[in-house]
Design an enzyme around this catalytic site. Sequence first.
Site, PDB file in Angstrom:
ATOM      1  N   TYR A 142       0.817  -1.212   0.000  1.00  0.00           N
ATOM      2  CA  TYR A 142       0.000   0.000   0.000  1.00  0.00           C
ATOM      3  C   TYR A 142       0.851   1.262   0.000  1.00  0.00           C
ATOM      4  CZ  TYR A 142      -4.704  -1.878   0.924  1.00  0.00           C
ATOM      5  OH  TYR A 142      -5.926  -2.485   0.830  1.00  0.00           O
ATOM      6  N   LYS A 189       2.980 -15.204   3.192  1.00  0.00           N
ATOM      7  CA  LYS A 189       3.210 -15.967   1.959  1.00  0.00           C
ATOM      8  C   LYS A 189       4.727 -16.184   1.891  1.00  0.00           C
ATOM      9  CE  LYS A 189       1.854 -17.785  -1.989  1.00  0.00           C
ATOM     10  NZ  LYS A 189       0.988 -18.970  -2.092  1.00  0.00           N
ATOM     11  N   ASP A 221      -3.076 -18.232   1.136  1.00  0.00           N
ATOM     12  CA  ASP A 221      -4.042 -18.962   0.298  1.00  0.00           C
ATOM     13  C   ASP A 221      -4.752 -20.032   1.117  1.00  0.00           C
ATOM     14  OD1 ASP A 221      -1.571 -20.220   0.462  1.00  0.00           O
ATOM     15  OD2 ASP A 221      -1.500 -20.843  -1.639  1.00  0.00           O
ATOM     16  N   ASP A 245      -6.572  -6.889   4.308  1.00  0.00           N
ATOM     17  CA  ASP A 245      -7.690  -6.246   3.610  1.00  0.00           C
ATOM     18  C   ASP A 245      -8.596  -7.306   2.990  1.00  0.00           C
ATOM     19  OD1 ASP A 245      -9.193  -4.124   2.393  1.00  0.00           O
ATOM     20  OD2 ASP A 245      -8.179  -4.594   0.511  1.00  0.00           O
ATOM     21  N   ASP A 249     -12.538  -8.965   4.488  1.00  0.00           N
ATOM     22  CA  ASP A 249     -13.794  -8.937   3.708  1.00  0.00           C
ATOM     23  C   ASP A 249     -14.359 -10.353   3.617  1.00  0.00           C
ATOM     24  OD1 ASP A 249     -13.580  -6.192   3.134  1.00  0.00           O
ATOM     25  OD2 ASP A 249     -14.275  -6.480   1.070  1.00  0.00           O
TER      26      ASP A 249
HETATM   27  C1  IPM Z   1     -10.498  -0.904   3.911  1.00  0.00           C
HETATM   28  C2  IPM Z   1     -10.717  -0.365   2.522  1.00  0.00           C
HETATM   29  C3  IPM Z   1      -9.512   0.493   2.132  1.00  0.00           C
HETATM   30  C4  IPM Z   1      -8.277  -0.386   2.164  1.00  0.00           C
HETATM   31  C5  IPM Z   1      -9.672   1.189   0.784  1.00  0.00           C
HETATM   32  C6  IPM Z   1     -10.922   2.017   0.707  1.00  0.00           C
HETATM   33  C7  IPM Z   1      -8.450   2.013   0.443  1.00  0.00           C
HETATM   34  O1  IPM Z   1     -10.935  -1.397   1.618  1.00  0.00           O
HETATM   35  O2  IPM Z   1     -10.376  -0.086   4.859  1.00  0.00           O
HETATM   36  O3  IPM Z   1     -10.471  -2.119   4.092  1.00  0.00           O
HETATM   37  O4  IPM Z   1      -7.970  -1.074   1.191  1.00  0.00           O
HETATM   38  O5  IPM Z   1      -7.589  -0.363   3.179  1.00  0.00           O
HETATM   39 MN    MN Z   2     -11.053  -3.359   2.508  1.00  0.00          MN
END
Ligand code: IPM
Ligand code: MN
Length: 356
Positions: A142, A189, A221, A245, A249
């Site tokens: 990032y 990884k 993975d 990240d 999710d």
């Molecule tokens: C999160 C979001 C952010 C990230 C984006 C919006 C830049 O997906 O906070 O998880 O990737 O960190």
């Molecule tokens: Mn995110």
Amino acid sequence: MKKNILIVPGDGIGQEVTEVGKSVLVKIAEKFGHEFIYDEALMGHVAIEATGNPLPDETLAKMRASDAILFGAVGHPKYDNDPTAKVRPEQGLLKMRKELGLYANLRPIKLFDELLGASSIKPEILKGSDILFFRELTGDIYFGEKGRKNDNNSAYDIAEYSRYEVERIGRKAFEAARTRGKKLCSVDKANVLETSRLWREVIQGLAVEYPDIEVEHQFVDSAAMMLIKDPRRFDVVVTANLFGDILTDEASQIAGSMGMLASASVGDSTGVYEPIHGSAHDITGKGIANPLASVLSAALLLDISFGLKEESETIIAAVDKLLKDGFRTRDIADALTPADRILNTEVAGIELLKRI
Ligand code: IPM
Ligand code: MN
């Protein structure tokens, strides 16, 4: 207790959900006799529109001056399909993380019993899942050097970690494991990436200092697969920025909906508390967003930044009660939810306040 709280709604449904999150803080202050003073600031697309900058200096100054920040979301679809856009809402978010030194992102994946049926994973696999993710937030791919070369025909993003960066997030995760199930899974990884080999080396070194914690290392993975196959085997998980990240999710589906998940970003100065969901422009303005992630973010804020455990638990209990009473927002409703129990954002907030 007297504290300054900065509300940064950001974009899209961020506006709608932080309104409910704030109303919960107001109610808690009233009930427990605290004095919370609120201010508000712009960030993301709304800040670009107003000032040309996704994180205006004024917002950053207000952030530094506050005791905690309740954050909504940033983003706008107009940038998503414009890879050439020079100024983007997300730049504000990344700059905030770096400027405030928010290197540890805590994402608790907690499943409310009432929502067992809301997930696409079988209830018998899910029941009892309770995972705390520590996602490193100010390093990795990032923040490394990025650019184009070969006459714009190649692009690169460099992933980089220092020992110091891995150690400080690692320690936070080990300490948290001590207060929970005493298990830590470090995800990397290391079979391919040099940054991951350094990561593993540092975590192995820390493990010697925490002999009471059972440590395992998993490749990302395989961890992605195990999260869905057997989520109960995880307690505390620590991982790098990009892996964290993606995995969080995925893990949100264990809790039924992204609309239920809160996060805390902490580090060197003021902590930031926000839902893990985004600005969701597809439902913005319809009043149907689930405000519970923002509400649970407010609970994390009280607990982590102010040490107000009872106040925080009062909020979580109210969310639990709301769900037990059969109320749902659209994202967590199912075919069996009676129409009169499906609430819009505002009414969900009102019903929640009645239970605090
Ligand atoms: C999160 C979001 C952010 C990230 C984006 C919006 C830049 O997906 O906070 O998880 O990737 O960190
Ligand atoms: Mn995110």
